[in-house]
Design an enzyme around this catalytic site. Structure first.
Site, PDB file in Angstrom:
ATOM      1  N   ARG A  22     -22.107  37.047   6.396  1.00  0.00           N
ATOM      2  CA  ARG A  22     -21.852  37.083   7.964  1.00  0.00           C
ATOM      3  C   ARG A  22     -22.773  36.249   8.847  1.00  0.00           C
ATOM      4  O   ARG A  22     -23.693  36.842   9.358  1.00  0.00           O
ATOM      5  CB  ARG A  22     -21.594  38.356   8.207  1.00  0.00           C
ATOM      6  CG  ARG A  22     -20.550  39.290   7.462  1.00  0.00           C
ATOM      7  CD  ARG A  22     -19.224  38.680   7.985  1.00  0.00           C
ATOM      8  NE  ARG A  22     -18.180  39.522   7.718  1.00  0.00           N
ATOM      9  CZ  ARG A  22     -16.950  39.632   7.474  1.00  0.00           C
ATOM     10  NH1 ARG A  22     -16.429  38.414   8.480  1.00  0.00           N
ATOM     11  NH2 ARG A  22     -15.960  40.181   7.273  1.00  0.00           N
ATOM     12  N   ALA A  34     -11.175  43.234   3.925  1.00  0.00           N
ATOM     13  CA  ALA A  34     -10.316  43.395   5.031  1.00  0.00           C
ATOM     14  C   ALA A  34      -9.602  42.140   5.609  1.00  0.00           C
ATOM     15  O   ALA A  34     -10.180  40.964   5.194  1.00  0.00           O
ATOM     16  CB  ALA A  34     -11.217  44.032   5.819  1.00  0.00           C
ATOM     17  N   GLU A  50      -4.729  39.956   1.261  1.00  0.00           N
ATOM     18  CA  GLU A  50      -6.142  39.927   1.545  1.00  0.00           C
ATOM     19  C   GLU A  50      -6.815  40.371   0.263  1.00  0.00           C
ATOM     20  O   GLU A  50      -7.914  39.973  -0.047  1.00  0.00           O
ATOM     21  CB  GLU A  50      -6.513  40.941   2.617  1.00  0.00           C
ATOM     22  CG  GLU A  50      -6.140  40.254   3.917  1.00  0.00           C
ATOM     23  CD  GLU A  50      -7.048  38.894   4.343  1.00  0.00           C
ATOM     24  OE1 GLU A  50      -8.134  38.949   3.778  1.00  0.00           O
ATOM     25  OE2 GLU A  50      -6.690  38.380   5.274  1.00  0.00           O
ATOM     26  N   GLU A  54      -9.779  37.903  -1.203  1.00  0.00           N
ATOM     27  CA  GLU A  54     -10.956  38.326  -1.152  1.00  0.00           C
ATOM     28  C   GLU A  54     -11.565  38.629  -2.592  1.00  0.00           C
ATOM     29  O   GLU A  54     -12.991  38.258  -2.915  1.00  0.00           O
ATOM     30  CB  GLU A  54     -11.205  39.203  -0.028  1.00  0.00           C
ATOM     31  CG  GLU A  54     -11.136  38.588   1.393  1.00  0.00           C
ATOM     32  CD  GLU A  54     -11.770  39.624   2.402  1.00  0.00           C
ATOM     33  OE1 GLU A  54     -12.126  40.571   2.202  1.00  0.00           O
ATOM     34  OE2 GLU A  54     -11.618  38.965   3.643  1.00  0.00           O
ATOM     35  N   GLY A  73     -13.299  50.505  23.057  1.00  0.00           N
ATOM     36  CA  GLY A  73     -13.811  50.092  24.295  1.00  0.00           C
ATOM     37  C   GLY A  73     -13.415  48.825  24.654  1.00  0.00           C
ATOM     38  O   GLY A  73     -13.748  48.451  25.932  1.00  0.00           O
ATOM     39  N   GLU A  77      -7.384  46.564  18.795  1.00  0.00           N
ATOM     40  CA  GLU A  77      -6.955  45.953  17.280  1.00  0.00           C
ATOM     41  C   GLU A  77      -7.070  47.441  16.607  1.00  0.00           C
ATOM     42  O   GLU A  77      -7.820  48.588  16.618  1.00  0.00           O
ATOM     43  CB  GLU A  77      -8.107  45.445  16.808  1.00  0.00           C
ATOM     44  CG  GLU A  77      -7.856  45.212  15.170  1.00  0.00           C
ATOM     45  CD  GLU A  77      -9.220  44.451  14.782  1.00  0.00           C
ATOM     46  OE1 GLU A  77      -8.695  43.328  14.149  1.00  0.00           O
ATOM     47  OE2 GLU A  77     -10.097  44.668  14.684  1.00  0.00           O
ATOM     48  N   GLU A  98     -15.965  30.806   2.880  1.00  0.00           N
ATOM     49  CA  GLU A  98     -16.131  32.274   2.784  1.00  0.00           C
ATOM     50  C   GLU A  98     -17.321  32.215   1.687  1.00  0.00           C
ATOM     51  O   GLU A  98     -17.174  31.699   0.753  1.00  0.00           O
ATOM     52  CB  GLU A  98     -14.923  33.168   2.191  1.00  0.00           C
ATOM     53  CG  GLU A  98     -14.111  33.236   3.629  1.00  0.00           C
ATOM     54  CD  GLU A  98     -12.928  34.114   3.160  1.00  0.00           C
ATOM     55  OE1 GLU A  98     -12.454  34.699   3.933  1.00  0.00           O
ATOM     56  OE2 GLU A  98     -12.249  33.900   1.902  1.00  0.00           O
TER      57      GLU A  98
END
Length: 137
Positions: A22, A34, A50, A54, A73, A77, A98
């Site tokens: 990431r 995900a 997915e 993945e 907040g 989603e 990826e």
């Protein structure tokens, strides 16, 4: 459009996770697979796609366990926690950008990783707490 997070069960005591690079946090995180729903795609279609993309695994059974907001907040989603079972291994269809590797972990290892603070992704924590403590699993 919302998203899915998958809890792919190899068997009652083992789950397929991914080590996912990431760049936004400059870390490789231990996560559950995900992804975001595409326009016109059902939750189960997204889950099926997915999981294969993945991990390479195909699920014989997909069941929705929970729904939760990822960050109420700041956005609306809605994430769907999907249990994937009756798995068959295959080749992943990852995007060229990826950097993902499969990791299979048992309940003890998952509990240890959580206790040590090695799992820092919120959707993954939701899914793994379900794995550890849900009476349905």
């Amino acid at each position: 459009p919302g998203a899915v997070v998958l809890l792919p069960l190899v068997d009652r005591d083992r789950v397929v996770m991914i080590a996912n690079a990431r760049p936004s946090v400059a870390e490789t995180l231990l996560e559950l697979p995900a992804g975001t729903r595409e326009q016109g795609e059902t939750v189960m279609e997204t889950a099926h796609r997915e999981l294969i993309e993945e991990t390479g695994y195909h699920a014989g059974t997909l069941v929705e366990l929970h729904q939760f907001y990822s960050a109420p907040g700041i956005c609306d989603e809605l994430m769907h926690l999907i249990v994937a079972a009756d798995l068959t291994a295959g080749e992943p269809a990852r995007e060229a950008t990826e950097q993902i590797e499969n990791r299979i972990a048992d309940r003890e290892q998952v509990g240890q990783w959580i206790a040590e603070g090695r799992i820092r992704d919120a959707k993954t924590l939701v899914g793994l707490y379900a794995f550890l403590y849900s009476p349905q699993l």
